[in-house]
Design an enzyme around this catalytic site. Structure first.
Site, PDB file in Angstrom:
ATOM      1  N   ARG A   1      28.427 -30.147  15.035  1.00 61.90           N
ATOM      2  CA  ARG A   1      27.876 -29.326  16.113  1.00 61.90           C
ATOM      3  C   ARG A   1      26.884 -30.151  16.925  1.00 61.90           C
ATOM      4  NH1 ARG A   1      24.610 -26.274  14.344  1.00 61.90           N
ATOM      5  NH2 ARG A   1      24.762 -26.651  12.105  1.00 61.90           N
TER       6      ARG A   1
ATOM      7  N   TYR B   1      35.655 -30.361  17.620  1.00 62.57           N
ATOM      8  CA  TYR B   1      35.088 -30.178  16.274  1.00 62.57           C
ATOM      9  C   TYR B   1      34.881 -28.685  15.966  1.00 62.57           C
ATOM     10  CZ  TYR B   1      31.879 -29.482  12.526  1.00 62.57           C
ATOM     11  OH  TYR B   1      31.315 -28.991  11.384  1.00 62.57           O
TER      12      TYR B   1
ATOM     13  N   LYS C   1      30.578 -19.731  14.640  1.00 65.86           N
ATOM     14  CA  LYS C   1      29.157 -19.718  14.980  1.00 65.86           C
ATOM     15  C   LYS C   1      28.906 -19.095  16.356  1.00 65.86           C
ATOM     16  CE  LYS C   1      27.746 -21.152  11.092  1.00 65.86           C
ATOM     17  NZ  LYS C   1      28.006 -22.366  10.501  1.00 65.86           N
TER      18      LYS C   1
ATOM     19  N   HIS D   1      23.455 -15.929   8.981  1.00 64.26           N
ATOM     20  CA  HIS D   1      24.080 -17.148   8.439  1.00 64.26           C
ATOM     21  C   HIS D   1      23.965 -17.089   6.913  1.00 64.26           C
ATOM     22  CE1 HIS D   1      24.242 -21.877   8.681  1.00 64.26           C
ATOM     23  NE2 HIS D   1      25.409 -21.368   8.395  1.00 64.26           N
TER      24      HIS D   1
ATOM     25  N   SER E   1      22.740 -25.189   7.315  1.00 61.39           N
ATOM     26  CA  SER E   1      24.017 -25.876   7.212  1.00 61.39           C
ATOM     27  C   SER E   1      23.954 -26.986   6.165  1.00 61.39           C
ATOM     28  CB  SER E   1      24.392 -26.463   8.571  1.00 61.39           C
ATOM     29  OG  SER E   1      24.442 -25.421   9.512  1.00 61.39           O
ATOM     30  N   ALA E   2      25.007 -27.065   5.363  1.00 63.95           N
ATOM     31  CA  ALA E   2      25.141 -28.090   4.318  1.00 63.95           C
ATOM     32  C   ALA E   2      23.988 -28.041   3.302  1.00 63.95           C
ATOM     33  CB  ALA E   2      25.281 -29.486   4.922  1.00 63.95           C
ATOM     34  N   CYS E   3      23.521 -26.825   2.997  1.00 63.50           N
ATOM     35  CA  CYS E   3      22.456 -26.656   1.999  1.00 63.50           C
ATOM     36  C   CYS E   3      22.902 -25.777   0.832  1.00 63.50           C
ATOM     37  CB  CYS E   3      21.208 -26.089   2.644  1.00 63.50           C
ATOM     38  SG  CYS E   3      20.398 -27.297   3.721  1.00 63.50           S
TER      39      CYS E   3
ATOM     40  N   ASN F   1      28.831 -23.485  -2.107  1.00 63.73           N
ATOM     41  CA  ASN F   1      28.714 -23.729  -3.545  1.00 63.73           C
ATOM     42  C   ASN F   1      28.196 -22.511  -4.288  1.00 63.73           C
ATOM     43  OD1 ASN F   1      29.164 -26.692  -4.663  1.00 63.73           O
ATOM     44  ND2 ASN F   1      28.621 -26.799  -2.500  1.00 63.73           N
TER      45      ASN F   1
ATOM     46  N   ASP G   1      29.582 -18.074   4.502  1.00 62.98           N
ATOM     47  CA  ASP G   1      28.846 -18.615   5.653  1.00 62.98           C
ATOM     48  C   ASP G   1      28.193 -17.553   6.536  1.00 62.98           C
ATOM     49  OD1 ASP G   1      28.159 -21.157   6.948  1.00 62.98           O
ATOM     50  OD2 ASP G   1      29.361 -20.485   8.638  1.00 62.98           O
TER      51      ASP G   1
ATOM     52  N   ARG H   1      35.422 -31.789   6.613  1.00 64.61           N
ATOM     53  CA  ARG H   1      35.539 -30.371   6.244  1.00 64.61           C
ATOM     54  C   ARG H   1      36.946 -30.021   5.790  1.00 64.61           C
ATOM     55  NH1 ARG H   1      30.808 -26.837   6.955  1.00 64.61           N
ATOM     56  NH2 ARG H   1      29.253 -28.283   7.740  1.00 64.61           N
TER      57      ARG H   1
ATOM     58  N   ARG I   1      16.430 -27.137   1.774  1.00 61.92           N
ATOM     59  CA  ARG I   1      16.215 -28.403   1.066  1.00 61.92           C
ATOM     60  C   ARG I   1      14.762 -28.786   1.234  1.00 61.92           C
ATOM     61  NH1 ARG I   1      20.847 -31.870   0.175  1.00 61.92           N
ATOM     62  NH2 ARG I   1      22.652 -30.675   0.843  1.00 61.92           N
TER      63      ARG I   1
ATOM     64  N   ASN J   1      22.661 -22.415 -10.983  1.00 63.73           N
ATOM     65  CA  ASN J   1      21.839 -21.568 -10.111  1.00 63.73           C
ATOM     66  C   ASN J   1      21.948 -20.094 -10.500  1.00 63.73           C
ATOM     67  OD1 ASN J   1      20.972 -23.792  -8.668  1.00 63.73           O
ATOM     68  ND2 ASN J   1      22.641 -23.661  -7.171  1.00 63.73           N
TER      69      ASN J   1
HETATM   70  P1  GTP Z   1      27.747 -25.179   5.888  1.00 55.36           P
HETATM   71  O1  GTP Z   1      29.212 -24.984   5.717  1.00 55.36           O
HETATM   72  O2  GTP Z   1      27.413 -26.351   6.739  1.00 55.36           O
HETATM   73  O3  GTP Z   1      27.051 -23.954   6.375  1.00 55.36           O
HETATM   74  O4  GTP Z   1      27.150 -25.635   4.442  1.00 55.36           O
HETATM   75  P2  GTP Z   1      26.840 -24.831   3.107  1.00 55.36           P
HETATM   76  O5  GTP Z   1      25.497 -24.192   3.188  1.00 55.36           O
HETATM   77  O6  GTP Z   1      27.976 -23.959   2.738  1.00 55.36           O
HETATM   78  O7  GTP Z   1      26.691 -26.030   2.029  1.00 55.36           O
HETATM   79  P3  GTP Z   1      27.660 -26.482   0.838  1.00 55.36           P
HETATM   80  O8  GTP Z   1      27.766 -25.455  -0.240  1.00 55.36           O
HETATM   81  O9  GTP Z   1      28.921 -26.966   1.413  1.00 55.36           O
HETATM   82  O10 GTP Z   1      26.839 -27.713   0.233  1.00 55.36           O
HETATM   83  C1  GTP Z   1      26.479 -28.815   1.015  1.00 55.36           C
HETATM   84  C2  GTP Z   1      26.062 -29.948   0.146  1.00 55.36           C
HETATM   85  O11 GTP Z   1      25.007 -29.564  -0.737  1.00 55.36           O
HETATM   86  C3  GTP Z   1      27.176 -30.488  -0.738  1.00 55.36           C
HETATM   87  O12 GTP Z   1      27.160 -31.886  -0.703  1.00 55.36           O
HETATM   88  C4  GTP Z   1      26.832 -29.981  -2.098  1.00 55.36           C
HETATM   89  O13 GTP Z   1      27.291 -30.835  -3.101  1.00 55.36           O
HETATM   90  C5  GTP Z   1      25.305 -29.903  -2.074  1.00 55.36           C
HETATM   91  N1  GTP Z   1      24.821 -28.821  -2.975  1.00 55.36           N
HETATM   92  C6  GTP Z   1      25.235 -27.533  -2.977  1.00 55.36           C
HETATM   93  N2  GTP Z   1      24.610 -26.814  -3.944  1.00 55.36           N
HETATM   94  C7  GTP Z   1      23.771 -27.683  -4.575  1.00 55.36           C
HETATM   95  C8  GTP Z   1      22.843 -27.540  -5.659  1.00 55.36           C
HETATM   96  O14 GTP Z   1      22.666 -26.482  -6.251  1.00 55.36           O
HETATM   97  N3  GTP Z   1      22.136 -28.661  -6.008  1.00 55.36           N
HETATM   98  C9  GTP Z   1      22.314 -29.854  -5.354  1.00 55.36           C
HETATM   99  N4  GTP Z   1      21.589 -30.885  -5.771  1.00 55.36           N
HETATM  100  N5  GTP Z   1      23.184 -30.021  -4.340  1.00 55.36           N
HETATM  101  C10 GTP Z   1      23.907 -28.956  -3.946  1.00 55.36           C
HETATM  102  C1  SPV Z   2      27.474 -25.088   9.742  1.00 57.66           C
HETATM  103  O1  SPV Z   2      27.202 -26.146  10.318  1.00 57.66           O
HETATM  104  O2  SPV Z   2      26.596 -24.263   9.385  1.00 57.66           O
HETATM  105  C2  SPV Z   2      28.879 -24.786   9.400  1.00 57.66           C
HETATM  106  C3  SPV Z   2      29.924 -25.607   9.975  1.00 57.66           C
HETATM  107  O3  SPV Z   2      29.143 -23.816   8.709  1.00 57.66           O
HETATM  108  S1  SPV Z   2      30.205 -25.260  11.655  1.00 57.66           S
HETATM  109  O4  SPV Z   2      31.325 -24.366  11.752  1.00 57.66           O
HETATM  110  O5  SPV Z   2      30.489 -26.536  12.271  1.00 57.66           O
HETATM  111  O6  SPV Z   2      29.032 -24.653  12.221  1.00 57.66           O
HETATM  112 MN    MN Z   3      27.298 -22.734   8.088  1.00 58.66          MN
END
Ligand code: GTP
Ligand code: SPV
Ligand code: MN
Length: 590
Positions: free
Chosen positions: A70, A199, A208, A228, A250-252, A256, A279, A373, A404, A501
């Site tokens: 993004r 993308y 989004k 979100h 995002s990516a936090c 998972n 999401d 992705r 984070r 968790n």
């Molecule tokens: P978006 O799709 O961008 O919104 O991301 P998301 O919030 O769904 O994050 P996702 O679950 O894909 O995790 C992103 C990264 O964080 C990955 O590299 C995971 O391995 C890492 N991660 C997820 N959960 C944990 C956790 O409990 N501990 C640690 N250390 N890393 C984690």
């Molecule tokens: C995010 O960045 O929070 C995502 C991926 O879930 S995207 O669809 O690119 O926004």
């Molecule tokens: Mn997201």
């Protein structure tokens, strides 16, 4: 044409006249039509069919290297009044923006096909669902929208012949020129214009752009919430399911957490976890006064790196069929995919995410892009909730915020009440990730994980949260904050995270049921260290105590940072939140 809705037909006509495609194809969603598109995209190289024995129905796609995430600096909220977009969003006058972009769309689809994609965000027929139509010149977008939404003819059923309540999305890859890339929202017109990107987050306009930016604006006006947030259910051995929603940037860790596998100590007792969404959550007060959530999406657009059989087996399993991979490694020997963190066995004869020869045993460069992705159908997920398609959604018992934070934020704490919970969410901070272009690892405030996604003034958004709390009264979910990412002096994560968790979620649910004790700290209620179940872990209660520690000096700095952050909202910052900040400062002492 799949509809008689005169507003849809009129708008499509106008956009066709502007973009001048060679042909217009209405997407009915039939397998026959989609197979034709898959074949065409394969022929042009837009999609690479993978090993159909190991990965049936799966494809690889590569974006151009300048177009991998993004672009927050090129994302705009165009409201008539500048102050309605607020200090966090990029703003431009709608007239000016239309005037600037219209020439860019003029004739942009000459020599191309325009696909008209009807889709529903939310189960078709659900009172919480909404309709969108996306016009695009990208087959990749059509095939992703097929996975991510309820796409095709049936989506129009909710609309009827006269309704104007649909989101108009116009997308063109154009020349994928980063200098002319725009992701623009006109909330007052129910309209999204996206140009020069391919993308996901910039072009899958249901996600989004609609389900958060436009929907948050609609939710404010209509009395509901677009967040979100992941949604998960925890089923106890008696078969009762409680639902939690959680907002992490995002990516936090949303995907998972949403699909976590219970650790042995809970699995053996018969606990189960169900994924409703990973999401986005749309939430509305139900007839019984509680808050009900649906996941408006129909698939997962998940981060590939780090996904493996141990961290998230459910996500991995979800990607074994009918999945589109974007910007991962191609193993040329097996015609399968790989990414960092999948296993310890990177392919040697491979192509990296850019399509260049890559040897995973020798290369020091990453093979997959950090924001590579997978787009996987929710139905593939082994733990998809039986309530996934429930048109009325699921009742939420607890809401969680988190990010984070290497230090400062403890493993978990509970807010004193809803208003304090809104304060906690509004002051969330997190290290930035590869999900958006720009620096990675910088701590920034990301209220409710909505900083990049709130379609109106953030101060009004906080007020909307407070109003929702008043409406929900004692039926409101309890609000918590978590941090899985505290590190030791060497920078290693202290908490095992992932499936473990659940141990924290169990304390959270016990709090909701009035079954667990808490200790009052200046920032909120915390568990006693011994109330986090660590059976089967190789950390002791002392480590949990350490993870729960609240460093007053760090928190005084935090409070000062919050004060500075709040200043930009001026009059539109609700007074209640200022009071909460003063309360925190007072509890921390001088
Ligand atoms: P978006 O799709 O961008 O919104 O991301 P998301 O919030 O769904 O994050 P996702 O679950 O894909 O995790 C992103 C990264 O964080 C990955 O590299 C995971 O391995 C890492 N991660 C997820 N959960 C944990 C956790 O409990 N501990 C640690 N250390 N890393 C984690
Ligand atoms: C995010 O960045 O929070 C995502 C991926 O879930 S995207 O669809 O690119 O926004
Ligand atoms: Mn997201």
């Amino acid at each position: 044409m799949l509809t008689n809705n005169k507003n849809v037909l009129k708008w499509v006509d106008e956009m066709v006249a502007l973009c001048k495609p060679d042909q217009v194809v209405w997407i009915d969603g039939s397998e026959e039509q989609l197979n034709g598109l898959r074949a065409e995209a394969t022929k042009t190289g837009e999609m690479l069919p993978l090993n159909q024995e190991e990965l049936p129905g799966c494809y690889l796609h590569r974006t151009v290297p300048n177009d991998v995430a993004r672009v927050e600096d090129r994302t705009f909220i165009c409201t008539r009044k500048e102050e309605d977009a607020g200090p966090i969003n990029n703003w431009c006058d709608p007239k000016e923006m239309y005037a600037k972009l219209t020439p860019m769309y003029d004739g942009v689809m000459k020599g191309r096909t325009m696909y008209v994609i009807p889709y529903s965000m939310g189960p078709i027929g659900s009172p919480l669902a909404k309709v969108g139509v996306e016009l695009t010149d990208s087959i990749y977008v059509v095939l992703n929208m097929d996975i991510m939404t309820r796409m095709g003819k049936a989506a129009f059923e909710n609309l009827g012949d006269t309704s104007d309540d649909f989101v108009r999305g116009l997308h063109s890859k154009a020349a994928v020129d980063p200098e002319n890339r725009y992701i623009v929202h006109f909330p007052e017109d129910n309209t999204i214009w996206s140009i020069n990107s391919g993308y996901g987050g910039n072009v899958l306009l249901g996600k989004k752009c609609f389900a958060l930016r436009i929907a948050s604006y609609q939710g404010k006006n209509e009395g509901w919430m677009a967040e979100h947030m992941l949604i998960l259910g925890i089923e106890n051995p008696q078969g009762e399911v409680k639902y939690i929603s959680a907002a992490f940037p995002s990516a936090c860790g949303k995907t998972n957490l949403a699909m976590l596998i219970p650790p042995k100590v809970y699995a053996d007792k018969g606990y189960k976890v169900w994924c409703v969404g990973d999401d986005i959550a749309w939430m509305r007060q139900g007839p019984d006064g509680r808050l009900y959530a649906i996941n408006p999406e129909n698939g997962f657009f998940g981060v590939a790196p780090g996904t493996n059989a141990k961290s998230n087996p459910n996500a991995l399993e979800s990607t074994r069929k009918g999945t589109i991979f974007t910007n991962v490694v191609l193993n040329k020997d097996t015609n399968t995919v790989w990414w960092e963190g999948l296993d310890k066995n990177p392919p040697e004869n491979a192509l990296d995410w850019k399509g260049n020869p890559w040897n995973g045993k020798e290369s020091t460069e990453k093979g997959a892009h950090p924001n590579s992705r997978f787009t996987a159908p929710a139905k593939n997920c082994p733990c998809v909730s039986p309530e996934f398609d429930n048109p009325n959604g699921v009742p939420i018992s607890a809401m969680i915020f988190g990010g984070r934070r290497a230090k400062t934020a403890p493993l978990v704490y509970q807010s004193f009440d809803w208003t304090h919970g809104v304060f906690v969410g509004s002051t969330m901070a997190s290290e930035t990730t590869a999900a958006a272009t720009g620096a990675v690892g910088v701590v920034r405030r990301d209220p409710m994980a909505m900083r990049p996604f709130c379609g109106y003034h953030m101060g009004d958004y906080f007020q909307h949260w407070l109003d929702m709390g008043k409406k929900l009264g004692d039926k409101a979910p309890k609000i918590f904050n978590v941090n899985w990412f505290r590190t030791d002096d060497e920078g290693h994560f202290i908490w095992p995270g992932f499936g473990d968790n659940m141990r924290v979620l169990m304390w959270i649910l016990d709090r909701c049921d009035g079954k667990a004790d808490a200790v009052e700290t200046p920032i909120g209620y915390e568990p006693k260290p011994e109330d986090i179940n660590i059976e089967g872990l190789d950390i002791g209660t002392d480590v949990v105590a350490d993870l729960l520690s609240v460093d007053k000096d760090l928190w005084k700095e935090e409070a000062a940072g919050i004060r500075e952050f709040y200043a930009q909202f001026g009059d539109r910052l609700p007074k209640e939140l200022v009071k909460e900040l003063e309360g925190l400062e007072e509890r921390l002492g001088k």
